[in-house]
Design a protein around this motif. Structure first.
Motif, PDB file in Angstrom:
ATOM      1  N   ASN A 167      -9.760  -3.334  -5.452  1.00 40.40           N
ATOM      2  CA  ASN A 167      -8.783  -2.739  -6.357  1.00 40.40           C
ATOM      3  C   ASN A 167      -8.783  -1.222  -6.254  1.00 40.40           C
ATOM      4  N   ILE A 168      -9.985  -0.626  -6.161  1.00 41.78           N
ATOM      5  CA  ILE A 168     -10.052   0.820  -5.968  1.00 41.78           C
ATOM      6  C   ILE A 168      -9.395   1.200  -4.647  1.00 41.78           C
ATOM      7  N   CYS A 211      -6.892  -0.321  -3.165  1.00 41.96           N
ATOM      8  CA  CYS A 211      -5.437  -0.355  -3.383  1.00 41.96           C
ATOM      9  C   CYS A 211      -4.968   0.919  -4.083  1.00 41.96           C
ATOM     10  N   ASN A 212      -5.710   1.314  -5.104  1.00 36.65           N
ATOM     11  CA  ASN A 212      -5.340   2.521  -5.844  1.00 36.65           C
ATOM     12  C   ASN A 212      -5.393   3.759  -4.953  1.00 36.65           C
ATOM     13  N   MET A 238      -2.419   4.725  -3.038  1.00 42.59           N
ATOM     14  CA  MET A 238      -1.290   5.228  -3.820  1.00 42.59           C
ATOM     15  C   MET A 238      -1.425   6.704  -4.183  1.00 42.59           C
ATOM     16  N   GLN A 239      -2.482   7.354  -3.742  1.00 40.27           N
ATOM     17  CA  GLN A 239      -2.686   8.761  -4.103  1.00 40.27           C
ATOM     18  C   GLN A 239      -1.537   9.634  -3.608  1.00 40.27           C
ATOM     19  N   HIS A 264       0.868  -1.180   0.000  1.00 45.17           N
ATOM     20  CA  HIS A 264       0.000   0.000   0.000  1.00 45.17           C
ATOM     21  C   HIS A 264       0.902   1.226   0.000  1.00 45.17           C
TER      22      HIS A 264
END
Length: 715
Positions: free
Chosen positions: A188-189, A191-192, A195-196, A168
């Motif tokens: 999945n969202i 996880c994304n 990463m912001q 993460h």
């Protein structure tokens, strides 16, 4: 990305476990654990690794049948061997073994578990075992909270507790700091989101999975109770429970912790092929939108807008209103800001003469003062001069002040000259006790490091002009809703007795005569009319009612398309001709007194939504209703203020107000009629499948509003 969990849309129907609790109490140990047990292979090892990396101070107990240690920590062979009942468990074994582990944890008294495995109800009809296993999972858990299955789990950045089987991009929340909480139905969202690089401080990130036992609304209730959570973001595929979301919204308001949601489904094509206009307008997404508005949960359409709104809510909370100021040293940027507000409720108000003079006194004679303001580059890098201008601008009492500022890239350029501008803006906001945001027109032109500095100054770092305005509009909507009393619970009108249980069997469509008879008997404004079976009978009814009359063929859904309506018949001869034409088209005739003095036509319809109950649509009526799509949706019961606001929000509302010299409509009578229709639908909610009133003719002032056509489908 590692893991076997799928990213398929999750079902909204779930089985409620016995003795189910809610809120912080039931989920407290799971959300904020002091001990964590992990089960499985590589995913379990990843959980241990992430907890160690994040500095989790509690106990970590790996459970494995053969390994002696996991990531350097001694393992246990079973739940029975654990030193105590764990507060939280990550169960990363196959779906069949998952049920055994859950049963053992529940028996031991564990605080809750994350079920990583997929292949339960979310597998759909392709897997015969899925539904059976989901039922067994819920039964095995009993009263112990279970998140999932088919989910990644939970990241608690406040305590460093990660029940998370993958890498993460987040960081531990500083001691004493606050952050946002985010729940998503997509792993999945999630996880994304970790990463912001937007600088958003996150306290908790959680995935809901298929919500076999614990729904999204209950998870959210548990999270917002944490004092380290400032606001809440939701990614919603489907609502788990209506009353659960109502409790969540009420508690969020009590705690002053606003909620923003990205509800997917706007493009859904599953609108039923029904016979009414209302059903084509009031799709499930319209009902979902109405539900979120009723609760005061702001809705955005994209992930970037969700993140930017959370940044604004985290820093300044809900806004008091929709007024903005904008400052930039570019006329181009000022124009983009102004254009971007078009079509929104947000406004850049014109400056008052006094406010104009204050700003003008700080700038060169060559600068045209306006809002949005292009202050030119004459004062660039002159901090005292910029402070004077920014302070004058921010003195206008705007709900949010925006400074458009794209920072140069640090790898090739220097941003040294940009910080005097930031400091001047900070001083201006503090001098006026105002809220402010720095807006970068391109997200990459405001780095994570820039965002951290701005947050520390109490300034919101917003990335993207469209996203910034989405955030401001969302925050203003929440502020507006919180200023009103809490709306009544959806679908439960305490003032309207229900007609009993919904009847069993198929649908029945009442013709216009029968539908209007029911509405008239209920006291609604229906013109006088009667059924006629022949030309002679039609003449007799017309004579009794008095001319002019309308003549319609019964049993025809969309009369105008088939030419099944004749209006303004003023003599027996006209009735004879019309009746002869219409009799072959339907099952009989309906003769009705014409409504004089019509100014505008509305559609008012009600459909039965399986989740929300009766849903009412109000819009521009007539034959072009589906083409114009000028409508709004309300959930019942609807208060008078909601109905009035719905009417005012229609594009055709100026017609009711006497557009360009036309007669003003009886708006009060229109509202009364809509409230009466709402009451009728609530009273008969168990029996009504669809009610379509098109048009409701709104006459001139003092002349009322009349139901000119009605279609009723009963269950």
């Amino acid at each position: 990305m590692s893991g076997s969990t799928s990213d398929t849309p999750t079902p909204t129907l779930r089985v409620d476990p016995p003795h189910k609790g809610e809120g912080k109490g039931r989920l407290e140990r799971l959300l904020r654990p002091r001990s964590i047990a992990v089960f499985g292979g590589s995913q379990a090892a990843a959980v241990v690794r992430q907890c160690l990396k994040m500095g989790f101070a509690g106990d970590i107990w790996p459970v494995h049948p053969t390994k002696a240690e996991v990531e350097g920590i001694r393992t246990f062979r079973s739940v029975a061997e654990l030193p105590a009942a764990p507060d939280a468990a990550f169960v990363g074994v196959n779906r069949f073994l998952t049920i055994e582990v859950i049963a053992a944890l529940a028996e031991r008294g564990a605080g809750g578990a994350i079920c990583f495995a997929s292949g339960f109800l979310e597998a759909g009809n392709d897997d015969a075992d899925g539904e059976r296993l989901q039922g067994e999972l819920v039964a095995a858990a009993g009263a112990m909270p279970v998140i999932g299955p088919n989910c990644y789990g939970l990241i608690n950045y406040a305590d460093g507790a990660l029940l998370w089987p993958d890498q993460h991009g987040g960081q531990r929340l500083a001691q004493g700091a606050r952050g946002v909480a985010i729940i998503t139905q997509s792993s999945n969202i999630a996880c994304n989101l970790t990463m912001q690089k937007r600088g958003l401080p996150v306290a908790f990130l959680m995935t809901a999975g298929n919500q076999a036992q614990t729904g999204l609304s209950e998870m959210a209730l548990g999270l917002i109770e944490d004092e380290r959570v400032s606001c809440l973001g939701l990614h919603i595929e489907g609502f788990d429970k209506v009353d659960g979301f109502e409790k969540l919204a009420k508690r969020a308001r009590e705690l002053g912790k606003p909620i923003v949601a990205m509800k997917v489904g706007r493009s859904e094509q599953a609108r039923k092929a029904t016979i009414s206009h209302t059903a084509s307008l009031a799709g499930s997404d319209a009902a979902s939108d109405a539900f979120l508005k009723r609760l005061g949960i702001a809705r955005v359409d994209t992930i970037p807008s969700l993140l930017e709104t959370l940044k604004l809510l985290h820093t300044v909370g809900p806004l008091r209103g929709f007024t903005l100021s904008s400052m930039s040293c570019s006329g181009g940027e000022a124009s983009v800001m102004a254009d971007s507000a078009e079509g929104r409720r947000l406004r850049f108000p014109t400056l008052t003469p006094e406010h104009y003079a204050r700003i003008k006194s700080t700038l060169s004679a060559f600068v045209a003062v306006a809002n949005p303001l292009d202050y030119h580059t004459f004062i660039w890098n002159d901090e005292p001069a910029m402070t004077a201008t920014f302070t004058a601008m921010a003195s206008g009492g705007f709900d949010l002040n925006m400074l458009v500022l794209d920072f140069p890239r640090n790898d090739r350029c220097s941003d040294a000259d940009w910080w005097p501008t930031v400091s001047a803006f900070e001083a201006a906001l503090k001098a006026n006790g105002a809220s402010g945001a720095v807006v970068a027109s391109m997200s990459e032109n405001l780095t994570e490091e820039h965002a951290a500095d701005l947050f520390a100054r109490g300034i919101v770092p917003l990335q993207g002009i469209a996203e910034a305005l989405d955030a401001a509009e969302a925050a203003a909507f929440i502020g507006e809703t919180w200023a009103r009393p809490v709306a009544a619970a959806v679908g439960r009108d305490t003032d309207a007795p229900r007609s009993g249980n919904r009847p069993q069997g198929g649908k029945a469509t009442l013709d216009e005569a029968a539908a209007k008879s029911l509405l008239r008997d209920a006291g609604l404004a229906v013109p006088l009319g009667r059924r006629a079976a022949s030309v002679a009978e039609a003449i007799a009814v017309a004579e009794a009612l008095g001319y002019p009359v309308a003549l319609k063929a019964l049993g025809v859904a969309h009369k105008s398309e088939l030419g099944a309506v004749r209006l303004n018949l003023r003599s027996g001869e006209e009735v004879v001709t019309a009746a002869a034409d219409l009799l072959p088209l339907g099952s009989g005739l309906y003769v009705e007194k014409m409504v004089p003095g019509g100014v505008a036509e509305l559609i008012v319809g009600v459909t039965s939504d399986p989740l929300f109950g009766p849903v009412m649509t109000i819009g521009s009526g007539g034959v072009l209703v589906e083409l114009l799509k000028d409508s709004t949706t309300l959930l019942l019961p609807a208060a008078r203020g909601e109905v009035e606001a719905a009417l005012k929000g229609l594009k055709m509302y100026p017609l009711l107000q006497g557009y360009r010299g036309r007669a003003r409509a009886d708006v009060g009578a229109a509202v009364d009629a809509i409230i009466a229709i709402s009451g009728f639908a609530s009273h008969h909610a168990d029996a009504i499948e669809e009610l379509d009133i098109n048009p409701l003719i709104v006459c001139g002032e003092g002349q009322g509003a009349w139901i000119a056509d009605a279609l009723l489908v009963t269950a």
